[in-house]
Design a protein around this motif. Sequence first.
Motif, PDB file in Angstrom:
ATOM      1  N   ARG A 275       0.859  -1.181   0.000  1.00  0.00           N
ATOM      2  CA  ARG A 275       0.000   0.000   0.000  1.00  0.00           C
ATOM      3  C   ARG A 275       0.898   1.234   0.000  1.00  0.00           C
ATOM      4  O   ARG A 275       2.103   1.153   0.199  1.00  0.00           O
ATOM      5  N   SER A 276       0.277   2.386  -0.219  1.00  0.00           N
ATOM      6  CA  SER A 276       1.008   3.655  -0.210  1.00  0.00           C
ATOM      7  C   SER A 276       1.083   4.184   1.218  1.00  0.00           C
ATOM      8  O   SER A 276       0.087   4.161   1.953  1.00  0.00           O
ATOM      9  N   PHE A 277       2.238   4.672   1.615  1.00  0.00           N
ATOM     10  CA  PHE A 277       2.399   5.216   2.970  1.00  0.00           C
ATOM     11  C   PHE A 277       3.603   6.143   2.987  1.00  0.00           C
ATOM     12  O   PHE A 277       4.446   6.140   2.090  1.00  0.00           O
ATOM     13  N   ASN A 278       3.656   6.966   4.048  1.00  0.00           N
ATOM     14  CA  ASN A 278       4.774   7.879   4.271  1.00  0.00           C
ATOM     15  C   ASN A 278       5.814   7.150   5.108  1.00  0.00           C
ATOM     16  O   ASN A 278       5.555   6.780   6.244  1.00  0.00           O
ATOM     17  N   ILE A 279       6.999   6.962   4.569  1.00  0.00           N
ATOM     18  CA  ILE A 279       8.020   6.178   5.248  1.00  0.00           C
ATOM     19  C   ILE A 279       8.480   6.850   6.532  1.00  0.00           C
ATOM     20  O   ILE A 279       8.776   6.184   7.532  1.00  0.00           O
ATOM     21  N   LYS A 280       8.490   8.204   6.545  1.00  0.00           N
ATOM     22  CA  LYS A 280       8.910   8.913   7.765  1.00  0.00           C
ATOM     23  C   LYS A 280       7.892   8.689   8.874  1.00  0.00           C
ATOM     24  O   LYS A 280       8.255   8.444  10.038  1.00  0.00           O
ATOM     25  N   ASN A 281       6.593   8.747   8.527  1.00  0.00           N
ATOM     26  CA  ASN A 281       5.558   8.516   9.539  1.00  0.00           C
ATOM     27  C   ASN A 281       5.634   7.082  10.064  1.00  0.00           C
ATOM     28  O   ASN A 281       5.432   6.834  11.259  1.00  0.00           O
ATOM     29  N   LEU A 282       5.940   6.133   9.163  1.00  0.00           N
ATOM     30  CA  LEU A 282       6.053   4.742   9.594  1.00  0.00           C
ATOM     31  C   LEU A 282       7.175   4.580  10.619  1.00  0.00           C
ATOM     32  O   LEU A 282       7.000   3.929  11.653  1.00  0.00           O
ATOM     33  N   LEU A 283       8.311   5.213  10.353  1.00  0.00           N
ATOM     34  CA  LEU A 283       9.426   5.122  11.294  1.00  0.00           C
ATOM     35  C   LEU A 283       9.083   5.792  12.624  1.00  0.00           C
ATOM     36  O   LEU A 283       9.425   5.284  13.703  1.00  0.00           O
ATOM     37  N   ASP A 284       8.382   6.927  12.563  1.00  0.00           N
ATOM     38  CA  ASP A 284       7.992   7.616  13.799  1.00  0.00           C
ATOM     39  C   ASP A 284       7.041   6.752  14.621  1.00  0.00           C
ATOM     40  O   ASP A 284       7.144   6.675  15.858  1.00  0.00           O
ATOM     41  N   GLU A 285       6.092   6.112  13.947  1.00  0.00           N
ATOM     42  CA  GLU A 285       5.146   5.246  14.664  1.00  0.00           C
ATOM     43  C   GLU A 285       5.868   4.059  15.297  1.00  0.00           C
ATOM     44  O   GLU A 285       5.536   3.635  16.418  1.00  0.00           O
ATOM     45  N   ILE A 286       6.877   3.512  14.593  1.00  0.00           N
ATOM     46  CA  ILE A 286       7.649   2.397  15.163  1.00  0.00           C
ATOM     47  C   ILE A 286       8.367   2.844  16.428  1.00  0.00           C
ATOM     48  O   ILE A 286       8.337   2.163  17.460  1.00  0.00           O
ATOM     49  N   LEU A 287       9.022   4.015  16.357  1.00  0.00           N
ATOM     50  CA  LEU A 287       9.754   4.509  17.532  1.00  0.00           C
ATOM     51  C   LEU A 287       8.806   4.838  18.674  1.00  0.00           C
ATOM     52  O   LEU A 287       9.127   4.615  19.854  1.00  0.00           O
ATOM     53  N   LEU A 288       7.622   5.362  18.341  1.00  0.00           N
ATOM     54  CA  LEU A 288       6.641   5.677  19.390  1.00  0.00           C
ATOM     55  C   LEU A 288       6.163   4.388  20.046  1.00  0.00           C
ATOM     56  O   LEU A 288       5.970   4.336  21.263  1.00  0.00           O
ATOM     57  N   THR A 289       5.976   3.351  19.241  1.00  0.00           N
ATOM     58  CA  THR A 289       5.533   2.074  19.788  1.00  0.00           C
ATOM     59  C   THR A 289       6.609   1.445  20.676  1.00  0.00           C
ATOM     60  O   THR A 289       6.305   0.815  21.688  1.00  0.00           O
ATOM     61  N   LEU A 290       7.874   1.621  20.279  1.00  0.00           N
ATOM     62  CA  LEU A 290       8.977   1.063  21.065  1.00  0.00           C
ATOM     63  C   LEU A 290       9.384   1.951  22.228  1.00  0.00           C
ATOM     64  O   LEU A 290      10.247   1.557  23.023  1.00  0.00           O
ATOM     65  N   ALA A 291       8.766   3.131  22.344  1.00  0.00           N
ATOM     66  CA  ALA A 291       9.156   4.077  23.395  1.00  0.00           C
ATOM     67  C   ALA A 291       9.069   3.472  24.792  1.00  0.00           C
ATOM     68  O   ALA A 291       9.957   3.691  25.627  1.00  0.00           O
ATOM     69  N   PRO A 292       8.025   2.693  25.148  1.00  0.00           N
ATOM     70  CA  PRO A 292       7.975   2.117  26.494  1.00  0.00           C
ATOM     71  C   PRO A 292       9.176   1.205  26.802  1.00  0.00           C
ATOM     72  O   PRO A 292       9.576   1.089  27.945  1.00  0.00           O
ATOM     73  N   GLN A 293       9.762   0.567  25.748  1.00  0.00           N
ATOM     74  CA  GLN A 293      10.883  -0.332  25.995  1.00  0.00           C
ATOM     75  C   GLN A 293      12.216   0.394  26.057  1.00  0.00           C
ATOM     76  O   GLN A 293      13.142  -0.062  26.725  1.00  0.00           O
ATOM     77  N   ILE A 294      12.330   1.525  25.379  1.00  0.00           N
ATOM     78  CA  ILE A 294      13.650   2.151  25.273  1.00  0.00           C
ATOM     79  C   ILE A 294      13.756   3.492  26.002  1.00  0.00           C
ATOM     80  O   ILE A 294      14.851   4.049  26.080  1.00  0.00           O
ATOM     81  N   LYS A 295      12.636   4.001  26.550  1.00  0.00           N
ATOM     82  CA  LYS A 295      12.725   5.333  27.151  1.00  0.00           C
ATOM     83  C   LYS A 295      13.572   5.340  28.411  1.00  0.00           C
ATOM     84  O   LYS A 295      14.150   6.366  28.784  1.00  0.00           O
ATOM     85  N   LYS A 296      13.666   4.174  29.099  1.00  0.00           N
ATOM     86  CA  LYS A 296      14.464   4.111  30.321  1.00  0.00           C
ATOM     87  C   LYS A 296      15.898   3.664  30.032  1.00  0.00           C
ATOM     88  O   LYS A 296      16.693   3.540  30.958  1.00  0.00           O
ATOM     89  N   LEU A 297      16.220   3.407  28.768  1.00  0.00           N
ATOM     90  CA  LEU A 297      17.572   2.985  28.413  1.00  0.00           C
ATOM     91  C   LEU A 297      18.369   4.191  27.918  1.00  0.00           C
ATOM     92  O   LEU A 297      17.809   5.090  27.277  1.00  0.00           O
ATOM     93  N   PRO A 298      19.697   4.200  28.176  1.00  0.00           N
ATOM     94  CA  PRO A 298      20.516   5.369  27.807  1.00  0.00           C
ATOM     95  C   PRO A 298      20.980   5.315  26.362  1.00  0.00           C
ATOM     96  O   PRO A 298      22.141   5.577  26.072  1.00  0.00           O
ATOM     97  N   PHE A 299      20.083   4.960  25.463  1.00  0.00           N
ATOM     98  CA  PHE A 299      20.479   4.834  24.064  1.00  0.00           C
ATOM     99  C   PHE A 299      19.721   5.864  23.244  1.00  0.00           C
ATOM    100  O   PHE A 299      18.548   6.162  23.495  1.00  0.00           O
ATOM    101  N   ILE A 300      20.400   6.379  22.191  1.00  0.00           N
ATOM    102  CA  ILE A 300      19.838   7.436  21.346  1.00  0.00           C
ATOM    103  C   ILE A 300      19.569   6.850  19.962  1.00  0.00           C
ATOM    104  O   ILE A 300      20.418   6.159  19.393  1.00  0.00           O
TER     105      ILE A 300
END
Length: 524
Positions: A373-398
């Motif tokens: 399907r058609s999609f915005n690749i930047k939005n897809l990456l942002d949604e992935i990072l937002l979804t992974l935020a609970p797992q990585i927000k407490k880790l010291p990684f950028i």
Amino acid sequence: MIMNIGFIVLFVTLSSFIIANLFIEDTKKDAATNTKYWAELIANANSTNLVNNETRLINHYLSMLKSVPYISHIHIYKLSPEPEGIVFFANYNKSMSSPILKKTDKIVELSSAKISAHIIELMVPVTQQDKKVGYVYIQVSTDYIKRIKNNMFLRYSVIIFMLIIVTLLLTIILNRFITIPMSDMANKIQDISKHKRFNLRIGQMPFKELDILALNINILLNRAETQLANLSDAKQLTYQQNKDLEDKVNKRTQALKDSNHELLSTLEKLHQFQGQLVESEKMASLGDMVAGVAHEVNTPIGLGVTASTLLSDRLLEIKKAFDDKTLKSSQLKKFLIEGEENTAIIYRNLKRAATLISSFKKVAVDQSSEEARSFNIKNLLDEILLTLAPQIKKLPFIINVDCPSELMIKSKPGPINQIIINLIQNSITHGFDQRKYGSIYIQVSIDSNMLTINYQDDGRGIEPSIMNKIFEPFTTTKRGSGGSGLGLHLVYNLVTQALGGKISFISDVESGVNFKIIIPIQVM
């Protein structure tokens, strides 16, 4: 042997023939030389007489040539002023009854000796003080050359005849004492070889050399007969051993077939188990996101519940004061301010929870779907990072993302989603293990309908011992510590099979790893 003798005879015959021809040719050359000698002698002797017109002296000189048997005719011609030119002056004929015609028209042709079947002809100039005054024509008979030829032919015939007689006698003798015994020996050896009759022996030969050869062949036949007898016994033993070995091989072959059948069955089960593990890995990844999102959503919802409860309590207090007619303006003003604050708190937290749930829903749907399907690749990456935020927000990684914000493509977001999540989790689990810092850089670019994703971290890198098999299933450095070894295998399958692309990597120990993914897309 007969061929060699025949070749020698032929060689001798041809050599004799060639030598005879050479001798005859030399004889002809000598005759021509003698003819030239006599012609020049006559010309020199009569040059003065020719100039002085001394016909009598010239005829007298020519008459003395009767003692030379092979000179047949001589003509002497004189050069006179024009118009007479060359005129006949004197002649000599050995046979008076057979004169010959003038030869003045053949001066050029007879300037060198001309040899025909019966005569030799030659014309030489007569000179006086280096001035040509006439010509001498001489004709010599070739009878003596014929006599030489006849003698040579007779001798040659006798020699050839004698040579043939000697050759026939020699051939008969050689055939009787050599060829026939050797032929008999060869026939007997062929018969022994053809019919395997090694008990036959060759008889005594007529001369010593062949007899020695026959004796050695008989010794060879004795040894062959003994060896064949031994081989026959060994053949029976070998046949029995081969039969026993064939039985053992058949038994082991059947056992091997059974083992192969069992191994194929086990391998098929392993393939099924591997597919189940890959699907389990996908579900485990989705489960981790569910747990993280659920935990993250609990906070804004809890705050919203607290704010709504507090607002409800204040509302009951205001209602009671209103019913008791004790409501004050200051109390109402405080309620309105607190109500506005609680309402804002409730709105913000509910909005945050709604955003998290919406992002998770998109990621979950993409992850479980392989439809293009058609999609915005930047939005897809942002949604992935937002979804992974609970797992990585407490880790010291950028995590840094470099991607065009307006890039719309048509592809399969599900596999891309799963690839990025697995790579990030792989970096956290393996690359940044026991580290208090780390950074991940994701760069997205496009060139001619080919999307390139460069994923790089500065972690521990890949160990050289597994560098050539990191995309193989069950390859992990944390076996027994929660590592399944299917993460990068799943990434490889998604890139090459689901997306039809290719993946490569560069890694140095303690310097991180760089994955380069190239997949075909459609730019919208």
